[in-house]
Design a protein around this motif. Structure first.
Motif, PDB file in Angstrom:
ATOM      1  N   ILE A   1       0.849  -1.074  -0.023  1.00  0.00           N
ATOM      2  CA  ILE A   1       0.096   0.043   0.062  1.00  0.00           C
ATOM      3  C   ILE A   1       0.813   1.338   0.201  1.00  0.00           C
ATOM      4  O   ILE A   1       2.135   1.293   0.530  1.00  0.00           O
ATOM      5  CB  ILE A   1      -1.141  -0.062   1.241  1.00  0.00           C
ATOM      6  CG1 ILE A   1      -0.074  -0.074   2.449  1.00  0.00           C
ATOM      7  CG2 ILE A   1      -1.791  -0.891   1.055  1.00  0.00           C
ATOM      8  CD1 ILE A   1      -0.892   0.100   3.762  1.00  0.00           C
ATOM      9  N   CYS A   2       0.500   2.290  -0.560  1.00  0.00           N
ATOM     10  CA  CYS A   2       1.048   3.586  -0.788  1.00  0.00           C
ATOM     11  C   CYS A   2       1.310   4.273   0.623  1.00  0.00           C
ATOM     12  O   CYS A   2       0.537   4.261   1.604  1.00  0.00           O
ATOM     13  CB  CYS A   2       0.235   4.648  -1.447  1.00  0.00           C
ATOM     14  SG  CYS A   2       0.962   6.255  -1.677  1.00  0.00           S
ATOM     15  N   SER A   3       2.762   4.361   0.971  1.00  0.00           N
ATOM     16  CA  SER A   3       3.118   4.885   2.214  1.00  0.00           C
ATOM     17  C   SER A   3       2.360   6.242   2.521  1.00  0.00           C
ATOM     18  O   SER A   3       2.531   6.696   3.812  1.00  0.00           O
ATOM     19  CB  SER A   3       4.548   5.202   2.169  1.00  0.00           C
ATOM     20  OG  SER A   3       5.298   3.921   1.787  1.00  0.00           O
ATOM     21  N   LYS A   4       1.909   7.126   1.574  1.00  0.00           N
ATOM     22  CA  LYS A   4       1.157   8.378   1.758  1.00  0.00           C
ATOM     23  C   LYS A   4      -0.388   8.207   1.778  1.00  0.00           C
ATOM     24  O   LYS A   4      -0.917   8.859   2.827  1.00  0.00           O
ATOM     25  CB  LYS A   4       1.765   9.262   0.519  1.00  0.00           C
ATOM     26  CG  LYS A   4       1.413  10.730   0.702  1.00  0.00           C
ATOM     27  CD  LYS A   4       2.566  11.604   0.848  1.00  0.00           C
ATOM     28  CE  LYS A   4       2.155  13.039   1.348  1.00  0.00           C
ATOM     29  NZ  LYS A   4       2.622  14.094   0.375  1.00  0.00           N
ATOM     30  N   CYS A   5      -1.029   7.507   0.880  1.00  0.00           N
ATOM     31  CA  CYS A   5      -2.271   7.591   0.965  1.00  0.00           C
ATOM     32  C   CYS A   5      -3.087   6.382   1.478  1.00  0.00           C
ATOM     33  O   CYS A   5      -4.246   6.130   1.341  1.00  0.00           O
ATOM     34  CB  CYS A   5      -2.862   7.970  -0.327  1.00  0.00           C
ATOM     35  SG  CYS A   5      -2.804   6.892  -1.661  1.00  0.00           S
ATOM     36  N   ARG A   6      -2.389   5.185   1.685  1.00  0.00           N
ATOM     37  CA  ARG A   6      -2.537   3.834   1.879  1.00  0.00           C
ATOM     38  C   ARG A   6      -3.589   3.165   0.577  1.00  0.00           C
ATOM     39  O   ARG A   6      -4.194   2.161   1.027  1.00  0.00           O
ATOM     40  CB  ARG A   6      -3.718   3.829   3.272  1.00  0.00           C
ATOM     41  CG  ARG A   6      -3.148   4.692   4.413  1.00  0.00           C
ATOM     42  CD  ARG A   6      -1.837   4.512   4.720  1.00  0.00           C
ATOM     43  NE  ARG A   6      -1.441   3.164   5.427  1.00  0.00           N
ATOM     44  CZ  ARG A   6      -0.122   2.954   5.653  1.00  0.00           C
ATOM     45  NH1 ARG A   6       0.876   3.903   5.303  1.00  0.00           N
ATOM     46  NH2 ARG A   6       0.148   1.736   6.275  1.00  0.00           N
TER      47      ARG A   6
ATOM     48  N   PHE B   1       4.665   3.375  -3.175  1.00  0.00           N
ATOM     49  CA  PHE B   1       3.767   4.668  -3.531  1.00  0.00           C
ATOM     50  C   PHE B   1       2.764   4.093  -4.850  1.00  0.00           C
ATOM     51  O   PHE B   1       3.179   3.519  -5.498  1.00  0.00           O
ATOM     52  CB  PHE B   1       4.668   5.944  -3.963  1.00  0.00           C
ATOM     53  CG  PHE B   1       5.510   6.354  -2.774  1.00  0.00           C
ATOM     54  CD1 PHE B   1       4.718   7.221  -2.018  1.00  0.00           C
ATOM     55  CD2 PHE B   1       6.764   6.341  -2.775  1.00  0.00           C
ATOM     56  CE1 PHE B   1       5.427   7.767  -0.948  1.00  0.00           C
ATOM     57  CE2 PHE B   1       7.627   6.978  -1.700  1.00  0.00           C
ATOM     58  CZ  PHE B   1       6.860   7.707  -0.688  1.00  0.00           C
ATOM     59  N   CYS B   2       1.795   4.822  -4.875  1.00  0.00           N
ATOM     60  CA  CYS B   2       0.813   4.945  -5.776  1.00  0.00           C
ATOM     61  C   CYS B   2       1.425   5.836  -6.932  1.00  0.00           C
ATOM     62  O   CYS B   2       2.285   6.599  -6.594  1.00  0.00           O
ATOM     63  CB  CYS B   2      -0.542   5.509  -5.343  1.00  0.00           C
ATOM     64  SG  CYS B   2      -0.531   7.125  -4.983  1.00  0.00           S
ATOM     65  N   GLN B   3       0.893   5.823  -8.037  1.00  0.00           N
ATOM     66  CA  GLN B   3       1.644   6.609  -9.161  1.00  0.00           C
ATOM     67  C   GLN B   3       1.705   8.113  -8.860  1.00  0.00           C
ATOM     68  O   GLN B   3       2.812   8.762  -8.658  1.00  0.00           O
ATOM     69  CB  GLN B   3       0.790   6.630 -10.380  1.00  0.00           C
ATOM     70  CG  GLN B   3       1.406   7.201 -11.646  1.00  0.00           C
ATOM     71  CD  GLN B   3       0.374   7.772 -12.728  1.00  0.00           C
ATOM     72  OE1 GLN B   3      -0.542   8.123 -12.087  1.00  0.00           O
ATOM     73  NE2 GLN B   3       0.952   7.938 -13.767  1.00  0.00           N
ATOM     74  N   PRO B   4       0.595   8.999  -8.354  1.00  0.00           N
ATOM     75  CA  PRO B   4       0.558  10.335  -8.019  1.00  0.00           C
ATOM     76  C   PRO B   4       1.735  10.595  -6.881  1.00  0.00           C
ATOM     77  O   PRO B   4       2.555  11.522  -7.147  1.00  0.00           O
ATOM     78  CB  PRO B   4      -0.672  10.849  -7.712  1.00  0.00           C
ATOM     79  CG  PRO B   4      -1.661   9.619  -7.866  1.00  0.00           C
ATOM     80  CD  PRO B   4      -0.879   8.447  -8.339  1.00  0.00           C
ATOM     81  N   HIS B   5       1.736   9.470  -5.696  1.00  0.00           N
ATOM     82  CA  HIS B   5       2.486   9.877  -4.858  1.00  0.00           C
ATOM     83  C   HIS B   5       4.019   9.575  -5.086  1.00  0.00           C
ATOM     84  O   HIS B   5       4.769  10.262  -4.456  1.00  0.00           O
ATOM     85  CB  HIS B   5       2.192   9.212  -3.489  1.00  0.00           C
ATOM     86  CG  HIS B   5       0.720   9.890  -3.115  1.00  0.00           C
ATOM     87  ND1 HIS B   5      -0.362   9.425  -2.577  1.00  0.00           N
ATOM     88  CD2 HIS B   5       0.699  11.387  -2.869  1.00  0.00           C
ATOM     89  CE1 HIS B   5      -1.136  10.475  -2.242  1.00  0.00           C
ATOM     90  NE2 HIS B   5      -0.549  11.588  -2.309  1.00  0.00           N
ATOM     91  N   TYR B   6       4.256   8.753  -5.884  1.00  0.00           N
ATOM     92  CA  TYR B   6       5.614   8.343  -6.307  1.00  0.00           C
ATOM     93  C   TYR B   6       6.283   9.588  -7.105  1.00  0.00           C
ATOM     94  O   TYR B   6       7.290  10.091  -6.808  1.00  0.00           O
ATOM     95  CB  TYR B   6       5.768   7.057  -7.355  1.00  0.00           C
ATOM     96  CG  TYR B   6       7.241   6.835  -7.563  1.00  0.00           C
ATOM     97  CD1 TYR B   6       8.104   6.522  -6.589  1.00  0.00           C
ATOM     98  CD2 TYR B   6       7.669   7.081  -8.858  1.00  0.00           C
ATOM     99  CE1 TYR B   6       9.461   6.404  -7.110  1.00  0.00           C
ATOM    100  CE2 TYR B   6       8.999   7.032  -8.980  1.00  0.00           C
ATOM    101  CZ  TYR B   6      10.190   6.657  -8.156  1.00  0.00           C
ATOM    102  OH  TYR B   6      11.242   6.399  -8.492  1.00  0.00           O
TER     103      TYR B   6
HETATM  104 ZN    ZN Z   1      -0.675   7.356  -2.729  1.00  0.00          ZN
END
Ligand code: ZN
Ligand code: AMP
Ligand code: FES
Ligand code: ZN
Length: 313
Positions: A5-10, A24-29
């Motif tokens: 899961i994305c470390s920022k938005c889960r 990360f998910c794409q936008p957060h990477y």
């Molecule tokens: Zn994310």
């Protein structure tokens, strides 16, 4: 990818970095990557917001990613592509790479300088090499000499404050391994993310030096940048690639070891371990003369290595 899961938005992650313990998910990477670049620029005082920057682009993933990140960060940044005249039977390597660099510039309304070596100097890199290397097949040495000369000339003639290349951590760690194997203290001393301007040399910086190659590749893929995927045909079998493979094997067993190797070296270097004995009083001192033909600085008493190479043609 797995169940990370994305470390920022889960939300579901698309890219994971074991050594950072992050996914990360794409936008957060994309956001993380830009943010990390900005931090490196700041940490090493690479450039100021008002500096005019020239980025050397090869048409590959690293340099197009660097150009992309720098303009998104709001810098004034133009590109430089050097067409080396390299092709093989099934791969028009240099012309294809130029197309990728030009497409990127056009799509984003950015300025690209192109220097075509065969057009300007009458010979391609392999031709220069065949003439000057007495039978050695690989042209990489001559290629490096020509690229360094042209990059500095364009940066200087066009009044840029700083020249940036997209060397990544894998590049830097492989070079470090090569230099450390033979304890080339002068080269170790000069291996740093920033080389200050010297008389006639533009300041040179490497903002991606702390990114793994797979991280810059992930940025380009997730950003949708189209780039030349083939490597230079002459890189096959090079020492540099062998060191990269070795480091990758070590990294598989011990995530983070590559970063550790490079970062520990930078710390040791900053502590003064690699200052050659005879330079200890004056770290930067190098005797440089001015080439009587092109005006660029050179250690030679006569014409610089580039002008000697071109003149001998
Ligand atoms: Zn994310
Ligand atoms: P290399 O020397 O091929 O490992 O490339 C190191 C860096 O030099 C790249 O990240 C680019 O920034 C730059 N570079 C490599 N090839 C070219 C080229 N043909 N034209 C302009 N810049 C280049
Ligand atoms: Fe210069 Fe391959 S890019 S020899
Ligand atoms: Zn010269």
């Amino acid at each position: 990818m797995g169940n990370y899961i994305c470390s920022k938005c889960r939300g579901p992650a698309v890219f994971r970095m074991r050594h950072h313990r992050l996914a990360f998910c794409q936008p957060h990477y994309l956001e993380w990557f830009i943010d990390q670049t900005a931090r490196v620029i700041e940490k090493y005082h690479m450039f100021a917001p008002t500096d005019r920057i020239l980025v050397a682009v090869s048409g590959g993933k690293d340099s197009l990613a660097l150009w992309d990140v720098l303009w998104r960060l709001g810098y004034s940044v133009d590109g430089l592509y050097i067409n080396l005249g390299i092709s093989s039977e099934d791969d028009d390597y240099s012309n294809e790479s130029q197309d990728y660099a030009e497409d990127f510039a056009n799509q984003n309304g950015l300025k690209l300088h192109v220097v075509d070596i065969p057009q300007q100097y009458g010979e391609s890199i392999p031709q220069f090499a065949a003439r000057s290397q007495r039978g050695r097949i690989k042209p990489c040495g001559v290629c490096g000499l020509i690229k360094r000369h042209v990059m500095n000339r364009v940066a200087r003639d066009e009044g840029y404050d700083v020249l940036t290349t997209a060397h990544n951590l894998d590049d830097e760690a492989a070079v470090l391994m090569g230099n450390a194997m033979t304890w080339q203290v002068d080269l170790l001393q000069r291996q740093y993310p920033v080389l200050p301007a010297e008389d006639g040399f533009t300041r040179k910086v490497k903002p991606f030096c702390r990114f793994y190659e797979r991280e810059t590749a992930a940025y380009s893929l997730l950003r949708g940048i189209e780039y030349e995927e083939d490597e230079c045909p002459f890189s096959i079998g090079s020492k540099q690639l062998a060191y990269k493979d070795l480091l990758n094997k070590m990294e598989e067993n011990t995530p983070g070891i590559k970063m550790n190797f490079y970062a520990s070296f930078l710390n040791a270097r900053s502590a003064g371990y690699f200052i050659p004995h005879n330079q200890a009083d004056n770290e930067q001192s190098r005797e440089l003369n001015k080439c009587p033909i092109c005006g660029q600085p050179t250690a030679s008493e006569d014409a610089c290595a580039f002008c000697r190479l071109v003149k001998a043609g």
